[in-house]
Design an enzyme around this catalytic site. Structure first.
Site, mmCIF file in Angstrom:
data_model
loop_
_atom_site.group_PDB
_atom_site.id
_atom_site.type_symbol
_atom_site.label_atom_id
_atom_site.label_comp_id
_atom_site.label_asym_id
_atom_site.label_seq_id
_atom_site.Cartn_x
_atom_site.Cartn_y
_atom_site.Cartn_z
ATOM 1 N N HIS A 92 -3.016 -5.612 0.023
ATOM 2 C CA HIS A 92 -3.942 -5.204 1.085
ATOM 3 C C HIS A 92 -4.995 -6.262 1.403
ATOM 4 O O HIS A 92 -6.155 -5.945 1.683
ATOM 5 C CB HIS A 92 -4.606 -3.880 0.720
ATOM 6 C CG HIS A 92 -3.673 -2.711 0.705
ATOM 7 N ND1 HIS A 92 -2.462 -2.712 1.361
ATOM 8 C CD2 HIS A 92 -3.754 -1.486 0.087
ATOM 9 C CE1 HIS A 92 -1.842 -1.549 1.168
ATOM 10 N NE2 HIS A 92 -2.598 -0.799 0.398
ATOM 11 N N HIS A 140 -5.207 3.348 6.706
ATOM 12 C CA HIS A 140 -4.909 3.945 5.394
ATOM 13 C C HIS A 140 -5.595 5.307 5.234
ATOM 14 O O HIS A 140 -6.114 5.631 4.163
ATOM 15 C CB HIS A 140 -5.333 2.999 4.270
ATOM 16 C CG HIS A 140 -4.485 3.082 3.045
ATOM 17 N ND1 HIS A 140 -4.610 4.103 2.129
ATOM 18 C CD2 HIS A 140 -3.492 2.286 2.582
ATOM 19 C CE1 HIS A 140 -3.754 3.917 1.132
ATOM 20 N NE2 HIS A 140 -3.060 2.818 1.385
ATOM 21 N N ASP A 194 7.669 6.564 -1.943
ATOM 22 C CA ASP A 194 6.561 5.646 -1.699
ATOM 23 C C ASP A 194 7.125 4.287 -1.317
ATOM 24 O O ASP A 194 7.085 3.312 -2.075
ATOM 25 C CB ASP A 194 5.682 5.543 -2.948
ATOM 26 C CG ASP A 194 4.501 4.590 -2.747
ATOM 27 O OD1 ASP A 194 4.194 4.275 -1.580
ATOM 28 O OD2 ASP A 194 3.902 4.160 -3.752
ATOM 29 N N GLU A 233 1.404 5.110 7.035
ATOM 30 C CA GLU A 233 0.946 3.752 7.287
ATOM 31 C C GLU A 233 1.953 3.004 8.169
ATOM 32 O O GLU A 233 2.998 2.560 7.692
ATOM 33 C CB GLU A 233 0.753 2.999 5.971
ATOM 34 C CG GLU A 233 -0.184 3.699 4.998
ATOM 35 C CD GLU A 233 -0.107 3.082 3.614
ATOM 36 O OE1 GLU A 233 -0.248 1.844 3.493
ATOM 37 O OE2 GLU A 233 0.101 3.824 2.630
#
Length: 335
Positions: free
Chosen positions: A98, A168, A235, A298
């Site tokens: 990130h 996010h 995920d 996202e």
């Protein structure tokens, strides 16, 4: 972000959609080091951190933030571009995640509010978090009467640089007091996905979802695939279509209330994250958020794209303008 910047944002914005009210409220959010007041704007069904600027600056789960310059992981915090090697901070061993220790997520952006539109701007200077070039970024949030929350991103750079922005925000359509989202029903329009290795870095393959737990092309209740959820099998980044083309990519429904959120985007990927790594984070009103009590949608390019030439391009060059749009549609299903 001073009070003078937010003088038009002191009242909630409410729109009624299919018997559901979408609300964005303005809340006090502490003071900067030079004493200026800061506020934030929070939609009704978002999980949010406590009302503290300090918590925002230490926001490890990235609750509600803009992620950049590069969302997701970069393997080993390294990449090569145009014959030059670059090293970034390793803030998620053994990778960069990130954008780095600070990234865009913990910066204070300059705001401008005009009716139902909030525009944020930020200049990321050369070398910030190890990235080349000065980068100017504009993000505009627009909430309309049909329940569409639109995010429009623009960016330019003075030197070639990878970029991959995303939002996010964490959602729980049952409300933040609910301790899990297993009763939510999810559909993601993806034929392929991006598998990762033990360091959560893409392998480079893009296999079909058919016959796998990642096949969410038809609505499925998360409780019915609880093992896949809890093991992190979902995920991942789902390949949701052509880069630059707006398309509907997901729908999440809370059957008990009928509330839903649909996602459309110009991005090629959608990371579906069910807060697996959330660890008793204290949020609004002292609420302790646990794993699987929320989810993120996202919209982005694939993780580590800068190191995978077969992935859609993430390099922005001088003279080009990066553009991305994502639309979240909120509503209530009619019986």
């Amino acid at each position: 972000m001073s009070d003078r910047d937010w003088h038009k944002a002191i009242h909630p914005v409410n729109f009624k959609i299919s018997m559901m009210v979408v609300t964005i409220t303005t809340e006090e959010f502490g003071k900067t080091k030079d004493g200026e007041n800061v506020h934030r704007r929070v939609p009704f069904c978002l999980i949010s951190i406590s009302n503290s600027l300090t918590c925002y600056e230490k926001n490890t789960p990235y609750i509600g933030v803009v992620v950049g310059r590069v969302a997701g992981r970069i393997a080993g915090g390294k990449f090569s571009m145009d014959g030059q090697d670059y090293s970034l901070v390793v803030n998620n061993r053994p990778n960069n995640i990130h954008g780095g220790l600070v990234g865009f997520s913990r910066r204070l952006w300059t705001p401008f509010v005009n009716d139902n539109r909030l525009t944020l701007t930020y200049r990321s200077p050369e070398g910030e978090d190890g990235f080349p070039g000065d980068m100017d970024v504009t993000l505009t949030y627009t909430l309309d009467e049909d329940g569409l929350l639109t995010l429009d991103y623009l960016a330019t750079t003075t030197k070639p640089c990878p970029l991959n922005f995303t939002n996010h925000s964490y959602f729980n359509l049952a409300g933040q007091d609910c301790d899990d989202v297993l009763d939510h029903v999810v559909q993601i329009s993806a034929e392929k996905f991006v598998p990762v290795d033990h360091n959560l870095i893409p392998t480079g393959e893009l296999p079909d979802v058919d016959g796998r737990s990642q096949d969410l092309r038809f609505p499925v209740e998360l409780r019915s695939i609880k093992d896949a959820v809890c093991n992190g099998d979902l995920d991942l980044t789902f390949c949701v279509g052509e880069d630059g083309m707006m398309k509907r990519v997901s729908k999440v429904v809370h059957p008990a209330t009928g509330r839903y959120i649909e996602t459309s985007t110009t991005e090629p990927g959608l990371q579906f994250y069910t807060a697996m790594f959330m660890s008793n984070t204290v949020g609004k009103s002292g609420k302790s958020y646990k794993p699987f009590a929320s989810f993120c949608l996202e919209t982005q390019h694939f993780p580590d794209s800068v190191n995978h030439p077969n992935f859609p391009n993430t390099i922005l060059r001088p003279g080009e303008t990066y553009k991305q749009s994502t639309v979240y549609t909120f509503g209530v299903e009619k019986e």
